[in-house]
Design a protein around this motif. Structure first.
Motif, short mmCIF file in Angstrom:
data_model
loop_
_atom_site.label_atom_id
_atom_site.label_comp_id
_atom_site.label_asym_id
_atom_site.label_seq_id
_atom_site.Cartn_x
_atom_site.Cartn_y
_atom_site.Cartn_z
N ASN A 45 0.84 -1.29 -0.20
CA ASN A 45 -0.03 0.05 0.28
C ASN A 45 0.72 1.13 -0.06
N PHE A 46 2.12 1.34 -0.47
CA PHE A 46 2.77 2.41 -1.00
C PHE A 46 2.56 2.98 -2.25
N LYS A 47 2.33 4.49 -2.44
CA LYS A 47 2.26 4.79 -3.71
C LYS A 47 3.77 4.93 -4.30
N VAL A 48 3.78 4.86 -5.86
CA VAL A 48 4.87 4.98 -6.31
C VAL A 48 5.23 6.14 -7.15
N ILE A 49 6.53 6.67 -7.05
CA ILE A 49 6.87 7.99 -7.84
C ILE A 49 8.00 7.76 -8.79
N ALA A 50 8.00 8.09 -10.17
CA ALA A 50 9.08 7.89 -10.98
C ALA A 50 9.99 9.06 -10.93
N GLU A 51 11.05 9.26 -10.77
CA GLU A 51 12.11 10.30 -11.05
C GLU A 51 12.66 10.38 -12.38
N PHE A 52 13.04 11.48 -12.97
CA PHE A 52 13.76 11.60 -13.97
C PHE A 52 13.28 11.02 -15.39
N VAL A 53 11.91 11.37 -15.37
CA VAL A 53 11.22 10.93 -16.66
C VAL A 53 11.54 11.92 -17.72
N ASP A 54 12.40 11.49 -18.65
CA ASP A 54 13.07 12.37 -19.71
C ASP A 54 12.37 12.13 -21.06
N SER A 55 11.41 11.41 -21.27
CA SER A 55 10.86 11.15 -22.63
C SER A 55 9.66 10.29 -22.67
N GLU A 56 8.82 10.54 -23.47
CA GLU A 56 7.40 9.99 -23.90
C GLU A 56 7.63 8.49 -23.70
N GLU A 57 8.54 7.84 -24.21
CA GLU A 57 8.88 6.25 -24.04
C GLU A 57 8.83 5.85 -22.53
N VAL A 58 9.80 6.62 -21.75
CA VAL A 58 9.77 6.31 -20.20
C VAL A 58 8.55 6.52 -19.52
N PHE A 59 7.68 7.54 -19.84
CA PHE A 59 6.63 7.83 -19.25
C PHE A 59 5.58 6.74 -19.79
#
Length: 803
Positions: A753-767
């Protein structure tokens, strides 16, 4: 003694005995209530540990069982396909102590491939793994404890189906039982062990039985294993008698050599819901009895003094005896305040028959006082001993058991001669990245032992320290550095450490920095070491020429910029938005910048240097002050980065609490704790988290997966958010291994039950890839740059102008 006196003292003796009985009954009732309350908490600890381990195993088993490569391997009857895709995953889990076994079975309960032993033969295991047979028959997954041929522990068994729903086989993911007592110890602070009938090991093969009993103790027909506390054979026998007849789940008390313990019993059940393992949790309650008897003796002393005074009022009214009774009253008051000096100066006089009787009573009080004094001195000595042990532990490195940097700073005070050598392991971060933290720790321990052996072999009489993650120090009070430098330079050449268990050879090299004589200092040795690294030299000796280097000039310039930045307000907060999966802004993260003319420098250029100065915590205060000021009148969520050093600093933690108490909506605040820093003092971190959570503050773990990732400590912190480190996120669209690590972290977070945040999203493909694996929130230059203005989360217009 006259008959009326005898009656008087008999009545009061009965009163004292009654008082003792009532006090003891109340104490026992309170103690039982205390243990009952803690037993409920033990149930929580037990269920938390077991349930979380089951969820992790279930998650892995479910994910792997539905993988296309696994299904294809079964359809083609080619287990090597599984080996190619999952052997590295098994090795990764083993290093992190998350999994002991990943074993695939056919629908005939034959071994298809065992990733924990890829050389095992393909044999019929129907009589050994009846839990697998049960899952294949019912087509329902199962999480349970079982002792089979290879080991005893927790298993998750999942059926494997083809696309038509036909069953192909099953996967068993297992973890040895020894993890459970360790996790309970980490979570609750109390000791645990397994204590079972010896027949629990009947299904183990002879090889694994020998491995099992090497860490266990067998007595009579019982076996104790995986204990976090050292108990002798007699203590184990006593515990064995308690659980011999399988009492109902609950607690009982038992007297062991180390004191009186409350023993809490739990049963772990197998796939048929039958008891499989017996887990005991131990709580030392001796100190509660000690406190009770000390208080009881003190109360009896007070009552006895009161009786004596009453006797005087009723029967003895001479001024001489009144003075003596006042003296006794003073003695009782001093004993209450633990002032035992009065005992040494208390004199008894025997001038008359009446005084002789009072003297006898006074002698009894003196004896009781001496007993209290002895008890207090013993207790005080025990407390002093424990205090010394705690103080000593502050100066000892937990991993290598060498003295640490604090000890070096302490020992170097007021020292104006000697030799200080700094030693750094070259390329140590590569060892962690390639082999994992476990092998990295092995290299550190081996290096520590090597340095100790060199010191002893050459009779150097030097002191060895571990002063950083991969740095060591040697301090000697010799005056000539040449001989000792020559010894370490020669002995530390072409070092090979072999870890036979993992069939690994580590080839290590070292860089050395030295200061001595009039230039002796920690800073000088550090500069010499840094210079040796820069020039790629084997070693470097500090001299004043190094101080005039370009780097030193740069540090002087940087120090002035930081000082002026704090004085003239050049430290500016920028705000980077954090987006939901549908690209809406949900919160902001405050990022500090140092303004220099028209340029803004990120923390990369100044923060590491600032940590070595007195200005670091002033920068932290700027971040806290500006964040609270800018968001005070806004109903907007925001994050503040904190390091372990910030939390452990008393002024900073107090400053945070003072600001929280005056902030209108603390639930909008998230503190992001940097996971990339190695946290050695974990309990103060937990205490800080407990304090701020009372205000409604949320907790995030930043840079998770960056090098010190530890799934078990997350169970204690229970963060609201996990921020996956950018070094992983940047590669998830192009690197299969990075994607697998990110998936594992997301699955674990979802189960917890943890929310996940992605850092350093640098492109549409990564997103897009992040959304596909279930990431909740995103942050990076592709979505939003850090700005001095804030953008509203609903209408995307500026809501905070530059201030």
């Amino acid at each position: 003694m006259e008959s009326r006196h005898k009656r008087f003292f008999i009545i009061n003796l009965i009163l004292l005995i009654s008082l003792a009985l009532v006090e003891y009954i109340i104490f026992e009732a309170n103690l039982n209530e205390h243990i009952d309350e803690y037993h409920k908490r033990y149930e929580h600890y037990f269920n938390t540990v077991v349930n979380n381990e089951e969820m992790i195993l279930d998650s892995i088993a479910t994910s792997v069982s539905k993988n296309d490569n696994v299904i294809e391997a079964y359809l083609l009857n080619n287990p090597n396909l599984i080996k190619e895709h999952y052997k590295h995953l098994m090795d990764s889990f083993k290093i992190r102590n998350m999994v002991t076994e990943i074993h695939f079975f056919t629908n005939k309960i034959e071994s298809f491939i065992n990733l924990s032993n890829i050389f095992a033969s393909r044999e019929d295991l129907s009589k050994i793994r009846i839990d697998v047979a049960n899952v294949l028959q019912t087509k329902i997954s199962s999480s349970h404890f079982i002792v089979c041929r290879s080991f005893g522990g927790l298993r998750s068994v999942q059926p494997i189906f083809d696309t038509n729903g036909s069953i192909l086989g099953a996967i068993s993911v297992g973890l040895k039982s020894d993890t459970i007592p360790k996790l309970i110890k980490n979570l609750s602070g109390y000791d645990a062990l397994f204590l079972n009938d010896i027949n629990i090991t009947n299904n183990l093969s002879s090889k694994y039985f020998q491995d099992f009993i090497s860490d266990a103790t067998i007595f009579s027909d019982q076996i104790a294993s995986y204990s976090t506390v050292q108990l002798n054979i007699n203590e184990l026998k006593k515990l064995g008698e308690i659980v011999k007849n399988e009492p109902p789940r609950g607690w009982q008390t038992v007297k062991l050599d180390n004191g009186l313990f409350a023993v809490h019993t739990h049963y772990l059940v197998d796939f048929e819901n039958k008891p499989s393992y017996r887990l005991l949790l131990l709580e030392n309650i001796s100190n509660k009895y000690f406190d009770f008897f000390y208080d009881l003796l003190y109360k009896i002393l007070l009552v006895f003094t009161f009786i004596l005074l009453t006797h005087y009022v009723l029967f003895k009214r001479t001024m001489l005896n009144l003075a003596k009774l006042n003296k006794l009253s003073k003695l009782a008051e001093d004993l209450k305040n633990k002032n035992f000096k009065t005992l040494q100066n208390f004199q008894l006089s025997k001038n008359s028959e009446t005084q002789d009787e009072i003297d006898k009573l006074s002698e009894n009080i003196l004896q009781m006082g001496l007993t209290l004094k002895k008890l207090y001195e013993n207790m005080f000595e025990a407390i002093e001993q424990k205090t010394r042990e705690v103080k000593d532990s502050i100066y000892v490195d937990n991993l290598t058991e060498l003295l640490n940097r604090r000890a070096l700073e302490r020992d170097m005070k007021n020292i104006d001669y000697g030799i200080l050598i700094f030693i750094d392991i070259d390329g140590f971060s590569t060892i962690n990245d390639v082999y994992g933290i476990g092998i990295g720790n092995f290299a550190l321990i081996s290096t520590a032992n090597l340095l100790l052996n060199i010191n002893e072999k050459h009779k150097l009489h030097a002191q060895i320290y571990r002063i950083g993650s991969d740095e060591f120090a040697i301090f000697s009070q010799r005056t000539n550095y040449h001989p000792i430098l020559a010894i370490f330079s020669e002995e530390l050449s072409n070092i090979i450490f072999e870890k036979s268990d993992d069939d690994i050879e580590l080839f290590l090299d070292f860089t050395i920095g030295v200061s001595s004589g009039s230039t002796l200092s920690i800073e000088s040795s550090d500069i010499a070491l840094h210079h040796a690294k820069q020039t790629k030299s084997r070693y470097s000796i500090f001299d004043k020429a190094l101080i005039s280097s370009e780097e030193h000039k740069h540090n002087i310039t940087l120090s002035k910029k930081i000082k002026d930045g704090l004085k003239f307000g050049h430290f500016i907060l920028f705000y980077q938005p954090i987006f939901s999966s549908d690209r809406k802004i949900v919160k902001y993260e405050g990022l500090i910048r140092l303004k220099d003319g028209e340029k803004y420098f990120t923390p990369y250029f100044f923060l590491q240097y600032a940590k070595k100065t007195k200005y670091y915590f002033d920068i932290t205060k700027v971040v806290i002050e500006e964040s609270f000021k800018n968001f005070r009148d806004l109903d907007v969520s925001f994050s503040i980065n904190l390091s372990a050093d910030d939390i452990l600093n008393h002024d900073i933690s107090q400053y945070i609490e003072e600001n929280l108490s005056n902030f209108p909506k603390p639930s909008n605040i998230t503190f992001e704790i940097l996971e990339s820093e190695q946290i050695e003092q974990f309990e103060p971190i937990l205490e800080f988290i407990r304090k701020v959570r009372k205000y409604g503050v949320k907790i995030a773990i930043d840079d998770f997966g960056s090098g010190y990732s530890n799934f078990s400590y997350l169970l204690q912190i229970r963060p609201d958010y996990l921020k996956i480190d950018g070094s992983i996120i940047k590669k998830i669209a192009t690197d299969e291994n990075a994607l697998l690590v990110a998936k594992t972290i997301v699955q674990f977070a979802k189960l917890s039950n943890f929310k996940v945040i992605a850092e350093f999203v640098d492109s549409e493909e990564v997103f897009k890839q992040g959304r596909e694996i279930g990431v909740d929130m995103f942050q990076g230059y592709y979505l939003g740059m850090p700005l001095q203005n804030l953008v509203d989360s609903s209408e995307n217009h500026l809501i905070l102008k530059n201030r």
